[in-house]
Enzyme design. Structure first.
Site, mmCIF file in Angstrom:
data_model
loop_
_atom_site.group_PDB
_atom_site.id
_atom_site.type_symbol
_atom_site.label_atom_id
_atom_site.label_comp_id
_atom_site.label_asym_id
_atom_site.label_seq_id
_atom_site.Cartn_x
_atom_site.Cartn_y
_atom_site.Cartn_z
ATOM 1 N N HIS A 168 -7.992 -2.456 7.196
ATOM 2 C CA HIS A 168 -7.666 -1.053 7.448
ATOM 3 C C HIS A 168 -8.250 -0.549 8.772
ATOM 4 O O HIS A 168 -7.791 0.461 9.314
ATOM 5 C CB HIS A 168 -8.178 -0.181 6.295
ATOM 6 C CG HIS A 168 -7.279 0.981 5.994
ATOM 7 N ND1 HIS A 168 -6.684 1.747 6.973
ATOM 8 C CD2 HIS A 168 -6.855 1.506 4.818
ATOM 9 C CE1 HIS A 168 -5.943 2.698 6.411
ATOM 10 N NE2 HIS A 168 -6.031 2.562 5.111
ATOM 11 N N ASP A 390 14.663 -7.503 4.297
ATOM 12 C CA ASP A 390 15.475 -8.623 3.825
ATOM 13 C C ASP A 390 15.198 -9.812 4.742
ATOM 14 O O ASP A 390 15.519 -9.783 5.931
ATOM 15 C CB ASP A 390 16.959 -8.247 3.855
ATOM 16 C CG ASP A 390 17.849 -9.310 3.228
ATOM 17 O OD1 ASP A 390 17.403 -10.468 3.092
ATOM 18 O OD2 ASP A 390 19.001 -8.984 2.882
#
Length: 449
Positions: A168, A390
């Site tokens: 992070h 995808d």
């Protein structure tokens, strides 16, 4: 199902496909809100996909395309550097974009089916899912030796789960999903060696903190690497709640209808967050005088002056905290609760950011999510492009969060598979979660996934 459900086939490091140390090596200094996450665990998410054709050699394709993506998003391929300052007993950190690469695990769980993930028998997020993630218990400060982003591709009986965790300090959710969207696009379109030229150069944030000297020095006591502990407790359980687009519209209209016209407009996420907050508190059996909090991660890019571009890469989130008491919460309606959240988000201004940074440098304080009490923490966003990914064999079926900063009251918001839906992966004590799951009033506007 226990640890034996997952068999690790291989572990490797994927490096940028054409790293040049002289031209590509960059040093990134860290801001107070980067360093604030020094002890936080890697956020982990995962996408469940349909089963690809084994003839496509999809694991090899994933690694090859990842190498190209890491060349574009090069900070993820670097390492965190800690510098001990002997003169004053402090330490400093920066990210060295040295091309060290990202951890990549290929695993198999052939006894697990897609339905086991989507439709667990007890209705809770299944415990075996933890084994589908690559960075369990890894904290940001371990980025000195661990890769700053890690992946695990787990083949199921009839599907594939791609789990990932990232540091992070290096990136927030907005930057991570930008990377992931690019990676899936590269994999889908094949491996033209010049493919990366179709993507604009990575835009790093400019320095806007006047008066703060870099690198920031932190007392060594605040920088020690904690012992790695993966906490599993039967007292904390996870369940996913789905708000349909109709539910979201109803709650948003109700919240806005309960506040005066002079107040700022309540957003969809604020209305849903307020609904979750009120419902959790109503089922928590806390004393009326107890102080309670709702914390949201807020993207600061457009709140700074001058503003940063939306596509700016890095970690640029701040915490907006709404605080009240149990009695005040329960004596007021949804609109009131949503307005508290709305006001706390609105208070995250350029001036507040600079004030936080100036104060933090004087008194560094490292976040400890698990030390929060009587709080709900809302992470992620339904605005992220989760279902557009995808890799060449179909779009995701579902998204799940893995271990990482898991605590009682942690809520993770996703978009749903259908336009306008919001899903909340909810981590709560088992007693509160059980009550919430059978709360007739709560279930009027939400369903259990």
């Amino acid at each position: 199902m226990g640890d034996e459900v997952v068999e690790v086939i291989s572990k490797s490091i994927v490096r940028p496909e054409s790293y040049n140390e002289e031209s590509d090596r960059v040093k990134i200094h860290l801001t107070p809100w980067d360093l604030f996450f020094l002890r936080s665990e890697y956020p982990q998410r995962g996408l469940l996909f349909p089963q690809p054709d084994p003839e496509t050699q999809f694991v090899s394709r994933l690694k090859s395309s990842l190498s190209v993506a890491l060349n574009i998003f090069y900070p993820f391929a670097g390492r965190l550097v800690k510098v001990e300052n002997q003169d004053d007993g402090t330490a400093s950190f920066h990210v060295d974009c040295d091309g060290s690469g990202a951890k990549f695990i290929h695993a198999s769980a052939k006894s697990v089916s897609v339905s086991d993930v989507l439709e667990p028998l007890d209705g809770h997020v299944p415990d075996f899912l933890k084994r589908f993630f690559p960075a369990n218990g890894v904290t940001s400060c371990e980025g000195i030796s661990d890769s700053l982003i890690a992946f695990q591709v787990t083949e199921l009986k009839d599907g594939v789960f791609i789990g990932f965790g990232y540091n992070h300090i290096v990136a927030d959710g907005s930057s991570f999903w930008s990377f992931f969207n690019s990676w899936s696009e590269i994999c889908f379109n094949g491996f033209d060696p010049h493919h990366r030229r179709k993507f604009p150069p990575l835009l790093l944030r400019g320095w806007f903190l006047d008066g703060i000297e870099y690198p920031i020095r932190i007392p060594t006591s605040e920088t020690d690497t904690p012992n790695r502990v993966v906490v599993t407790s039967s007292l904390i359980q996870e369940k996913i709640f789905r708000f349909t687009s109709g539910n979201v519209s109803e709650l948003k209209a109700k919240a806005n209808g309960e506040v005066s016209v002079d107040d700022r407009k309540i957003s969809s996420l604020q209305a849903v967050s307020a609904y979750m907050w009120r419902s959790i508190i109503r089922n928590s059996e806390l004393s009326p005088e107890e102080v309670i909090h709702c914390k949201l991660l807020v993207d600061m890019r457009q709140r700074l002056d001058p503003p940063l571009k939306k596509e700016c890469f890095g970690n640029m989130v701040g915490f907006a905290t709404a605080t009240t008491t149990v009695a005040e919460m329960l004596n007021n309606g949804l609109g009131w609760a949503a307005l508290q959240i709305n006001t706390s988000v609105g208070s995250q201004t350029n001036e507040k950011v600079r004030e936080f940074a100036a104060d933090w440098v004087k008194r560094p304080s490292i976040m400890n999510v698990k030390a929060l009490s009587n709080s709900i923490v809302i992470a992620s966003s339904p605005r992220f492009n989760v279902y557009g990914n995808d890799f060449g064999w179909g779009k995701p079926i579902a998204v799940r969060a893995g271990p990482g900063n898991t605590c009682d009251g942690k809520l993770i918001a996703y978009p749903g598979t259908e336009q306008g839906n919001i899903e909340i992966q909810t981590c709560l004590s088992s007693t509160v979660l059980e009550k919430l799951s059978t709360d007739v009033e709560f279930l009027k506007h939400v369903c259990v996934v």
